[in-house]
Motif scaffolding. Structure first.
Motif, PDB file in Angstrom:
ATOM      1  N   VAL A 169      -0.596  -8.184 -42.502  1.00  0.00           N
ATOM      2  CA  VAL A 169      -0.837  -6.920 -41.814  1.00  0.00           C
ATOM      3  C   VAL A 169       0.109  -6.909 -40.606  1.00  0.00           C
ATOM      4  CG1 VAL A 169      -2.812  -7.861 -40.487  1.00  0.00           C
ATOM      5  CG2 VAL A 169      -2.577  -5.405 -40.770  1.00  0.00           C
ATOM      6  N   GLN A 195      11.015  -7.269 -37.115  1.00  0.00           N
ATOM      7  CA  GLN A 195      11.065  -5.817 -36.971  1.00  0.00           C
ATOM      8  C   GLN A 195       9.730  -5.232 -36.497  1.00  0.00           C
ATOM      9  OE1 GLN A 195      12.251  -4.719 -40.903  1.00  0.00           O
ATOM     10  NE2 GLN A 195      14.421  -5.157 -40.541  1.00  0.00           N
ATOM     11  N   TYR A 196       8.710  -6.066 -36.476  1.00  0.00           N
ATOM     12  CA  TYR A 196       7.383  -5.594 -36.074  1.00  0.00           C
ATOM     13  C   TYR A 196       6.988  -6.219 -34.740  1.00  0.00           C
ATOM     14  CZ  TYR A 196       6.953  -3.868 -40.847  1.00  0.00           C
ATOM     15  OH  TYR A 196       7.155  -3.200 -42.018  1.00  0.00           O
ATOM     16  N   ASP A 197       6.042  -5.587 -34.067  1.00  0.00           N
ATOM     17  CA  ASP A 197       5.570  -6.134 -32.798  1.00  0.00           C
ATOM     18  C   ASP A 197       4.584  -7.273 -33.035  1.00  0.00           C
ATOM     19  OD1 ASP A 197       7.070  -4.359 -31.303  1.00  0.00           O
ATOM     20  OD2 ASP A 197       5.573  -2.780 -31.521  1.00  0.00           O
ATOM     21  N   THR A 198       3.847  -7.181 -34.096  1.00  0.00           N
ATOM     22  CA  THR A 198       2.898  -8.258 -34.398  1.00  0.00           C
ATOM     23  C   THR A 198       2.646  -8.302 -35.904  1.00  0.00           C
ATOM     24  OG1 THR A 198       0.680  -9.130 -33.988  1.00  0.00           O
ATOM     25  CG2 THR A 198       0.892  -6.752 -34.029  1.00  0.00           C
ATOM     26  N   SER A 199       2.353  -9.466 -36.383  1.00  0.00           N
ATOM     27  CA  SER A 199       2.006  -9.560 -37.804  1.00  0.00           C
ATOM     28  C   SER A 199       1.098 -10.760 -38.031  1.00  0.00           C
ATOM     29  CB  SER A 199       3.267  -9.703 -38.658  1.00  0.00           C
ATOM     30  OG  SER A 199       3.905 -10.919 -38.383  1.00  0.00           O
ATOM     31  N   SER A 200       0.203 -10.597 -38.950  1.00  0.00           N
ATOM     32  CA  SER A 200      -0.686 -11.696 -39.343  1.00  0.00           C
ATOM     33  C   SER A 200      -0.619 -11.814 -40.848  1.00  0.00           C
ATOM     34  CB  SER A 200      -2.124 -11.398 -38.922  1.00  0.00           C
ATOM     35  OG  SER A 200      -2.185 -11.278 -37.530  1.00  0.00           O
ATOM     36  N   THR A 201      -0.680 -13.023 -41.313  1.00  0.00           N
ATOM     37  CA  THR A 201      -0.569 -13.228 -42.756  1.00  0.00           C
ATOM     38  C   THR A 201      -1.672 -14.152 -43.255  1.00  0.00           C
ATOM     39  OG1 THR A 201       0.929 -15.061 -42.350  1.00  0.00           O
ATOM     40  CG2 THR A 201       1.930 -12.949 -42.814  1.00  0.00           C
ATOM     41  N   LEU A 230      -0.869 -12.005 -48.359  1.00  0.00           N
ATOM     42  CA  LEU A 230      -1.033 -10.684 -47.744  1.00  0.00           C
ATOM     43  C   LEU A 230      -0.643 -10.740 -46.274  1.00  0.00           C
ATOM     44  CD1 LEU A 230      -4.560  -9.665 -49.121  1.00  0.00           C
ATOM     45  CD2 LEU A 230      -2.333  -9.081 -50.054  1.00  0.00           C
ATOM     46  N   ASP A 272       9.929  -9.986 -40.278  1.00  0.00           N
ATOM     47  CA  ASP A 272       8.859 -10.164 -39.301  1.00  0.00           C
ATOM     48  C   ASP A 272       9.291  -9.671 -37.925  1.00  0.00           C
ATOM     49  OD1 ASP A 272       6.298 -11.012 -39.745  1.00  0.00           O
ATOM     50  OD2 ASP A 272       6.580 -12.900 -38.673  1.00  0.00           O
TER      51      ASP A 272
END
Lengths: 131, 157
Positions: A32, B111-117, A30, B109
């Motif tokens: 976010v 394309q986004y400013d931040t992401s957590s997985t 997953l 990834d």
């Protein structure tokens, strides 16, 4: 070489049996994500990959604070709930609010237990540009 | 062509009689005659003498340059090569797929400013961790063994 091939085949069979034994279990990836744009701040919770057929219930919330990057001072500005299968995403969008600090949080439930992922805190200006 | 025939051919090419050849090699005419008739074979020293006298290679005279592979041996080698190629091909395909997925994911990834997985993995509650560790250990050892086999085979060649 023949023995190695047999051992390899045996291990593959064991792996398949193990996977079969894990049927009904969860094996998912997953994420976010958050980004700013002209229309506001956009956040998404994505089920990138999953082996099981069952969907994962997810609640995605976008938090905002005009003055602080401390998540404790932030309040929810937008939220959505959904069940995510393989490749599915849950999206929310909020107004920039004149700029400030934002972060996204995805809560999900696996085996009845609550877990969460929180993104980094990012500062945006009133136009949705990252500061 | 056997040794006897090669010796006759050698003498013919040099336009020598049995006696002349015997004289050059320091043996009797009867000895040369017996060699050509296949009734006896020259000693190692005599073979060396023939090679020296006529300027030819011993391997050429004895016809032991390259031994053709026995069909069964070639077949076995072929099977081993195919099996190794399949295993390595599968591992390479998996590695390539992993690389492609990683690149695609990195592009997405960005394309986004931040992401957590997060990986969410649950296993049957009564599965001891030691079973999973042993399973993973064996799998890694097998990959290492295949790699070592290919390296050793490569060095042998």
């Amino acid at each position: 070489m023949r023995r190695a091939a047999l051992a390899f085949a045996a291990l593959l069979a064991a792996a398949l049996i193990t996977l079969a034994g894990c049927a009904g279990q969860t094996f998912s990836f997953l994420s976010v994500r958050m980004k700013g744009g002209e229309s506001g701040i956009y956040a998404a919770a994505i089920n990138e990959f999953t082996l099981s057929s069952q969907k994962i219930p997810v609640t995605l919330t976008l938090y905002y604070s005009a003055e602080s990057n401390d998540t404790a001072d932030m309040y929810a500005v937008e939220s959505a709930r959904g069940e995510l299968g393989m490749g599915e995403r849950l999206e929310i969008e909020a107004d920039c609010g004149g700029g400030g600090w934002f972060c996204a949080r995805a809560e999900f439930y696996v085996d009845g237990q609550r877990q969460e992922i929180i993104s980094d805190t990012v500062q945006y200006d009133g136009s949705g540009n990252r500061v | 062509m056997d040794f006897r025939e090669r010796l006759i051919k050698l003498r013919d090419e040099n336009k020598l009689s049995q006696q002349e050849m015997a004289d050059r090699l320091g043996v009797t005419r009867q000895t040369v005659s017996r060699w050509e008739a296949g009734k006896s074979t020259p000693s190692i020293a005599q073979i060396a003498s023939i090679c020296r006298e006529f300027g030819i290679d011993a391997n050429e005279l004895l016809d032991c340059d390259e031994q053709p592979q026995k069909p069964e041996e070639a077949k076995t080698r072929g099977k081993k090569f195919v099996a190794a190629a399949i295993v390595l091909g599968a591992l390479f395909a998996a590695a390539l797929a992993g690389l492609i997925v990683t690149i695609v994911y990195a592009v997405k990834d960005a394309q986004y400013d931040t992401s957590s997985t997060v990986w969410v993995v649950t296993i049957p509650q009564n599965t001891p961790m030691i079973v999973l560790c042993v399973f993973l250990g064996i799998f890694m050892a097998l990959i290492a063994a295949v790699f070592a086999y290919v390296v050793i085979q490569g060095r042998r060649k």
